[in-house]
Write a protein that holds these residues in place. Structure first.
Motif, short mmCIF file in Angstrom:
data_model
loop_
_atom_site.label_atom_id
_atom_site.label_comp_id
_atom_site.label_asym_id
_atom_site.label_seq_id
_atom_site.Cartn_x
_atom_site.Cartn_y
_atom_site.Cartn_z
N GLU A 62 16.61 -119.22 -53.82
CA GLU A 62 18.37 -119.39 -53.70
C GLU A 62 18.95 -118.79 -54.69
N ARG B 275 24.03 -129.39 -51.13
CA ARG B 275 23.78 -127.77 -50.74
C ARG B 275 24.68 -127.18 -51.78
N GLY C 13 22.93 -121.46 -50.81
CA GLY C 13 22.10 -122.68 -50.21
C GLY C 13 21.14 -123.40 -50.94
N ASN D 212 26.48 -123.70 -53.29
CA ASN D 212 26.78 -122.22 -53.16
C ASN D 212 27.76 -122.00 -54.24
N PHE E 274 19.36 -126.51 -52.59
CA PHE E 274 19.33 -127.94 -52.46
C PHE E 274 19.14 -128.68 -53.63
#
Length: 387
Positions: A195, A152, A219, A154, A221
């Motif tokens: 995202e 994940r 976030g 960020n 993936f």
């Protein structure tokens, strides 16, 4: 504007001549628009449409995979010529071009089959690849949390030139293991993913049309299968030696083009006035500085053309990078002085080149780390953590 297609090439038609003729035509078109993009802080989106139409998006893709098949020297000349018309277009496009040239080199010289699908897609779909500048240099940035089946992500990626036009951001993020070790995973992030968002931050001194905005990843993936490779954070890796060896001759070709166009403008303005001994001296110093930048850039290309990426090629390229910046900056400063007051007016285009040339200061390796790297190489010291 007819695109360059690999299928239209013949043995009697050198890739370089076709590519550079197209670059010259486009440079003229871009020159007419450059000031409007600069004054409005607008991304050069219309120019990207022309680049796509002309087939230059696939210039670095091997001809066997549907592209033009240009080599690094030809790509550098293409970008240098485009910079004569619009510095911002050339620099933003250099970021795409090097992201294509690197997997193309790996496919051609290391027989890395994994990059083939990406290269074919660039050629078939006119994909624009993005690079996030300093955010994805040796230290890495952002976080990659391990989750079931992948990571994940960020991150906030700055200086993402051409972000508005991009299809895939070639990026990475840092995974921190339980034992405290840190590894950077590398992957491509679709710019269409919900995202992934462009954050408009680009209000800059020069290169205003590059659209080098931030890209926020929140976030996202990334499955394990999409991770291209992993490396230790804050240390040079063989792939980054390839990146540095190939990317920076392309990027700094743009700055050579900026300095060349500044010189030409200054000569034109100087000839409109009575020529005295001081003007003659300034013109001579300017051309000497410009020749230094051109010769330094040629050394960068020669280092890449050895096709032996490693610590030595990185050193050679980065010495060249510093010399191109130093002499190019000197050349545009002398161009301003030679032009006199006329150079201060926006309508003459010289002050824009002066501002655009300042960007040469900020790409890695910047002057301090570059000197440390070269000094360590000279003295036989390790360079693995100098960046």
């Amino acid at each position: 504007m007819k695109p360059i297609l690999a299928s239209q090439m013949t043995e009697a038609t050198p890739v370089g001549s076709e590519l550079l003729e197209t670059a010259r035509r486009l440079s003229g078109i871009f020159a007419e628009r450059a000031s409007a993009f600069d004054e409005g802080d607008r991304f050069v989106s219309e120019n990207y449409a022309v680049l796509k139409e002309a087939g230059l998006v696939a210039a670095a893709v091997p001809s066997e995979l549907g592209g033009v098949g240009a080599e690094i020297g030809e790509l550098c000349d293409m970008l240098r010529i485009l910079a004569h018309g619009c510095s911002s277009t050339a620099l933003a496009f250099a970021m795409h071009t090097h992201q294509v040239a690197i997997p193309a080199w790996r496919w051609r010289h290391q027989k890395v089959a994994a990059v083939e699908p990406l290269l074919k897609r660039v050629a078939a779909e006119n994909l624009i690849l993005l690079s996030s500048g300093g955010s994805d240099w040796i230290a890495g940035s952002g976080s990659a949390e391990k989750v079931e089946g992948g990571y994940r992500i960020n991150a906030r990626k700055v200086f993402t030139s051409g972000a508005e036009a991009g299809d895939i951001l070639m990026t990475g993020a840092i995974h921190r293991a339980e034992d405290g070790s840190e590894a950077v995973i590398h992957f491509g992030a679709s710019m269409k993913a919900p995202e992934v968002k462009v954050v408009e931050t680009w209000r800059a001194l020069g290169m205003r049309g590059t659209g080098s905005n931030d890209v926020a990843i929140e976030g996202l993936f990334v499955p394990d299968s999409a991770v291209g490779f992993s490396r230790t954070a804050r240390r040079w890796h063989p792939v980054f030696q390839i990146i540095a060896t190939i990317a920076f001759p392309l990027i700094y070709a743009v700055y050579v083009g900026v300095a060349e166009s500044a010189r030409d403008i200054a000569i034109g303005l100087a000839k409109k006035k009575p020529i005295n001994a001081h003007a003659v001296e300034l013109a001579g110093r300017m051309d000497t500085a410009l020749r230094g930048a051109q010769m330094a850039h040629r050394s960068m290309v020669e280092a890449a053309e050895r096709n032996e990426p490693g610590a030595e090629s990185v050193n050679d390229v980065m010495i060249g990078r510093s010399l191109v910046a130093r002499h190019g900056l000197e050349a545009v400063e002398l161009a301003m002085e030679l032009a006199g007051g006329a150079g201060f007016y926006r309508t003459n285009g010289l002050e824009r080149r002066f501002r655009d040339m300042q960007g040469a200061r900020f790409h890695p390796l910047q002057s301090g780390p570059q000197a440390q790297y070269a000094g360590a190489m000279a003295l036989g010291q390790p360079v693995d953590e100098i960046f």
